[in-house]
Design a protein around this motif. Structure first.
Motif, short mmCIF file in Angstrom:
data_model
loop_
_atom_site.label_atom_id
_atom_site.label_comp_id
_atom_site.label_asym_id
_atom_site.label_seq_id
_atom_site.Cartn_x
_atom_site.Cartn_y
_atom_site.Cartn_z
N MET A 1 1.06 -1.26 0.22
CA MET A 1 0.00 0.03 0.14
C MET A 1 0.77 1.37 -0.08
N GLU A 2 0.50 2.38 -0.93
CA GLU A 2 1.30 3.37 -0.66
C GLU A 2 0.59 4.68 -0.24
N ILE A 3 1.38 5.34 0.60
CA ILE A 3 0.70 6.24 1.44
C ILE A 3 1.40 7.62 1.03
N ARG A 4 0.49 8.78 0.62
CA ARG A 4 0.88 10.12 0.19
C ARG A 4 0.58 11.04 1.02
N ASP A 5 1.34 11.03 2.21
CA ASP A 5 1.05 12.31 3.26
C ASP A 5 1.49 13.65 2.79
N TYR A 6 0.58 14.49 2.66
CA TYR A 6 0.94 15.93 2.15
C TYR A 6 1.03 16.96 3.44
N ASN A 7 1.26 16.24 4.56
CA ASN A 7 1.52 17.28 5.59
C ASN A 7 3.02 17.31 5.49
N GLY A 8 3.58 18.36 6.36
CA GLY A 8 5.04 18.53 6.31
C GLY A 8 5.60 17.61 7.33
N GLU A 9 6.86 17.97 7.34
CA GLU A 9 7.89 17.09 8.40
C GLU A 9 8.19 18.30 9.62
N GLY A 10 8.90 17.59 10.52
CA GLY A 10 9.25 18.40 11.58
C GLY A 10 8.13 18.96 12.37
N LYS A 11 8.28 20.17 12.51
CA LYS A 11 7.42 21.19 13.22
C LYS A 11 5.87 21.20 12.60
N TRP A 12 5.97 20.93 11.28
CA TRP A 12 4.78 21.12 10.34
C TRP A 12 4.08 19.79 10.13
N SER A 13 4.65 18.47 10.87
CA SER A 13 3.97 17.26 10.64
C SER A 13 2.72 17.37 11.50
N ALA A 14 1.76 16.55 10.94
CA ALA A 14 0.26 16.47 11.33
C ALA A 14 0.26 16.24 12.94
#
Length: 148
Positions: A1-14
């Protein structure tokens, strides 16, 4: 299964945004709202859309914790998936929000910094409308000195 997470990383992760949201809600005595990124699954692909969409909705509802995160987001220089649209929508929502004097100063500083830096992307139109609502304050001399 492929997951495309459009949230940021680090401080801007969900997860990081949700953690700050809970912290700010507790500090500000607000009611903890529901911030959950939209998820869409089709076949073997799952898309996780930015939780900032829910933060923007919270700003429009008058959620003070969401307003605090929205200002942090507008101040951020990093690029994000859907970043220009999200920043534009955040600025639009902040324009209708009740901001503290300290938040107004932060927004003014950010808009002037963006303007003088020459990064006048799609979101700048909403930034300038936001600045029009809150006023220039004492930043006009800064603009005059730095403008080309």
């Amino acid at each position: 299964m492929e997951i495309r997470d459009y949230n940021g990383e680090g401080k801007w992760s969900a997860d990081s945004i949700l953690e700050r949201y809970r912290k700010y809600s507790n500090e500000m005595g607000g009611t903890l709202g529901e911030l959950v990124p939209r998820v869409h699954a089709e076949g073997q692909v799952t898309w996780i859309y930015p939780v900032m969409d829910q933060v923007i909705e919270g700003i429009e509802r008058g959620d003070k914790a969401c307003v605090a995160i929205g200002i942090e987001f507008v101040e951020e220089d990093a690029s994000f998936p859907f970043g220009r649209v999200l920043k534009s929508n955040t600025a639009r929502a902040l324009r209708r929000a009740k901001l503290s004097p300290e938040q107004v100063d932060r927004v003014r500083e950010r808009v002037v910094h963006v303007m003088l830096g020459g990064r006048l992307g799609r979101e700048f139109k909403e930034y300038s409308k936001l600045l029009g609502k809150i006023g220039m304050g004492s930043l006009w001399p800064t603009i005059e000195q730095g403008a080309d």
